[in-house]
Design an enzyme around this catalytic site. Structure first.
Site, PDB file in Angstrom:
ATOM      1  CG  HIS A 180     -27.629  39.357 -11.690  1.00 34.92           C
ATOM      2  ND1 HIS A 180     -27.080  40.384 -12.072  1.00 34.92           N
ATOM      3  CD2 HIS A 180     -27.616  39.025 -13.341  1.00 34.92           C
ATOM      4  CE1 HIS A 180     -26.643  40.394 -13.280  1.00 34.92           C
ATOM      5  NE2 HIS A 180     -26.927  39.574 -13.587  1.00 34.92           N
TER       6      HIS A 180
ATOM      7  CG  ASP B  27     -24.084  40.735  -9.547  1.00 38.32           C
ATOM      8  OD1 ASP B  27     -24.810  39.939  -9.328  1.00 38.32           O
ATOM      9  OD2 ASP B  27     -22.546  39.245  -9.495  1.00 38.32           O
TER      10      ASP B  27
ATOM     11  CG  ASP C  25     -25.877  42.168 -17.013  1.00 37.70           C
ATOM     12  OD1 ASP C  25     -26.867  41.597 -16.375  1.00 37.70           O
ATOM     13  OD2 ASP C  25     -24.983  41.790 -17.500  1.00 37.70           O
TER      14      ASP C  25
ATOM     15  CD  GLU D  20     -25.380  36.440 -14.237  1.00 37.53           C
ATOM     16  OE1 GLU D  20     -25.101  35.908 -14.609  1.00 37.53           O
ATOM     17  OE2 GLU D  20     -24.748  37.283 -13.952  1.00 37.53           O
ATOM     18  CD  GLU D  21     -22.555  40.140 -14.404  1.00 38.81           C
ATOM     19  OE1 GLU D  21     -21.451  39.321 -15.221  1.00 38.81           O
ATOM     20  OE2 GLU D  21     -23.341  40.896 -14.995  1.00 38.81           O
TER      21      GLU D  21
ATOM     22  CD  GLU E  23     -28.792  37.919 -16.882  1.00 41.90           C
ATOM     23  OE1 GLU E  23     -28.227  39.067 -17.276  1.00 41.90           O
ATOM     24  OE2 GLU E  23     -27.980  37.830 -15.707  1.00 41.90           O
TER      25      GLU E  23
ATOM     26  CG  HIS F 183     -20.934  42.406 -18.343  1.00 43.46           C
ATOM     27  ND1 HIS F 183     -19.452  41.741 -18.512  1.00 43.46           N
ATOM     28  CD2 HIS F 183     -21.943  42.458 -17.999  1.00 43.46           C
ATOM     29  CE1 HIS F 183     -20.964  40.363 -17.790  1.00 43.46           C
ATOM     30  NE2 HIS F 183     -21.237  41.515 -17.721  1.00 43.46           N
TER      31      HIS F 183
END
Lengths: 352, 352
Positions: free
Chosen positions: A69, A71, A95, A125-126, A154, A328
């Site tokens: 992903h 994003d 990530d 995806e987030e 990932e 994150h």
């Protein structure tokens, strides 16, 4: 913004990090990736919204999928990227723009892979599952996702991670009764009452079940709270948003029942749920891959689209550069050496 | 929208309620009041923003002030107004469009009062003190607020209420550490930690001190809460907004010290504070008024602009139709008979 896919994979990662792409605002990055991919004559490129699929068409007996992903979670004052002592810092570095960089390097520099390859780059995806670009692709263009085995890049620290936990979001609404705050005893304060919901969350003991030989670790947490009418009004409503991460031995329905049981007596609304995936490492295609890249597989805790591939019937694992435990966080980073290691191992697999 | 100031005071109240005027959006109502007042030749009208001051100029030895705010708290699905069994329901019916209706009826129908009269209609009383229209008037046009005695027509159930409590707003910020919600044990959840602040609020025992013979009743309450970064992130910040209502035996500085002591160890920001006013019922002008309208005075719990008049050196009391205990509730209402009673008593006082 032009991307040079033939530069060092670490430098390419930095270029990707510096193109901000918080969920819902991926267009500039998708545009840059599309332009770069369209310059590669051995790939057929498809675009769907801000998702891209690029495929070789060599007629090989097997087709593998490399997916990632594009994003990120909201920026936490951690852009632009910075390199310090071999570590690349920045929002999305782990990530998972380093994994996306590996995909792009391989797409550019391996024109004749031993298996046909489908490279998937997708959006959103987030955020809640309904917005997920891979879900959209699986509904609108399932033929583009067909294959014998998939690797989701990932962050796993270059260790194969099996399966993934499911994720459920619920809103717990606590009611009260409005009153003038100068006569608070005439009302009932919903924010004060929400203290009981927080008490449940604080006292919650998360399961750590073993599934197909791998140990998972659940969690139930508040990820949002809002309440208040005006500065002189006792509020009549407070909503706590909770996120339940559940091991793949529980179905989405079982997860929902568990959350409703934990918050029995409150007004619970299930806002979003995405099931997990059991490890599936006994599948021959998974065994071939894990043997090629080495290491001891472990459980994937974060939800990833291996669950999406599981639904499509495609065996899939997580494998990519970066430490999932810094994802994150404001200090998110990835070791440049790990990105190169991941690229090397996957290149060896694709050219064997 | 045209207002007929010569209609029944209950009907006029309904007309005022039906012109929505949540704080900050008073313009349509201020325009309607201004147009109506400018049709009265015995009054000189001044406008300042959405505040209006209308004065008689008869050269009487005394000047009294009748004041009321024209804004309301946010609508709670309680507009338009409805009359049922002698009660008028609707946002602002008690607090304080019925009082404003009494002011307007008297302004129109008593062209020769026994004292010169200043009618004040102002904006933004229901929000933070800095936006208060009476504060703005007192700074920019203090001469318009000069007088010997003031009546604020806030809802008191037609009983003279002395003084008022002060009000303080503070933000309590609770810190945490961000992490991916799939690995929550790597972070620290600020919303969960805010449970301790809620615990303090729930355990707080409010004082009920006697001041100059009247009993006040304090309160400390959450009036807002916000926290959350994204649905898959353990939040690193949660802010609880609290409102402290304090008796007039405490100064604003003492109130602030008290709140800081209660939340010792947390990050406390004082956002807004307005001091209260002691009852002051021994003042000769207050005695003359209370004797004229009758009844036994009691303490005013809600903050009102009697505190503003106290600072300006003008003795002031609260006296108006409506039950203060229904103010700011969804079921807010006022008895039509009470509005008429208030109008009658004040008319008798102004024409004596």
């Amino acid at each position: 913004m032009q991307l040079d896919l033939f530069q060092d994979v670490g430098q390419l990662t930095a270029s990707l990090v510096d193109i901000e792409s918080v969920s819902g605002a991926e267009k500039p990055l998708a545009d840059a990736i599309e332009a770069a991919l369209r310059g590669l004559p051995h790939l057929t490129v498809h675009r769907d919204g801000d998702a891209l699929v690029a495929r070789t068409g060599l007629g090989r007996p097997q087709r593998v999928i490399l997916a990632g992903h594009i994003d990120t979670v909201p920026v936490a004052a951690n852009l632009p990227s910075q390199v310090e002592r071999g570590l690349l810092y920045g929002c999305g570095s782990a990530d998972m723009k380093s994994g996306v960089a590996v995909q792009l390097c391989l797409a550019a520099s391996v024109p004749q892979p031993s298996r046909d390859v489908t490279y998937v780059f997708y959006d959103c995806e987030e955020v809640e599952a309904e917005r997920n670009g891979m879900l959209r692709l699986s509904r609108q263009r399932p033929e583009l996702l067909a294959g014998d085995f998939a690797v989701l890049l990932e962050p796993t620290g270059c260790v194969v991670e099996g399966g993934c936990q499911g994720t459920l979001r619920a809103e717990i609404a606590v009611a009260g009764k409005r009153a003038h705050s100068a006569r608070s005893w005439q009302g009932s304060n919903a924010i004060h009452a929400a203290g009981d919901v927080i008490g449940v969350l604080r006292g919650y003991r998360a399961r750590q079940p073993e599934v197909d030989g791998l140990t998972y670790h659940e969690g139930l947490n508040a990820v949002g709270v809002r309440g208040g009418v005006a500065h002189n009004v006792i509020p009549d409503k407070c909503v706590i948003t909770v996120n339940y991460r559940f091991a793949p031995d529980r179905s989405p329905a079982q997860a929902e029942a568990h959350v409703r049981e934990v918050f029995d007596g409150w007004d619970v609304t299930i806002a979003d749920v995405a099931g997990g995936a059991r490890p599936g490492l006994a599948d021959p295609a998974a065994v071939a891959f894990t043997t090629a890249v080495g290491g001891t597989p472990r459980a994937k805790l974060g939800w990833t689209d291996v669950a999406r591939f599981a639904v499509l019937g495609v065996p899939a694992v997580n494998y990519g550069p970066g430490d999932p435990e810094v994802a994150h966080t404001a200090g998110e980073h990835v070791a440049l050496s790990e990105i190169s290691e991941c690229e090397d191992r996957m290149r060896a697999w694709l050219t064997a």
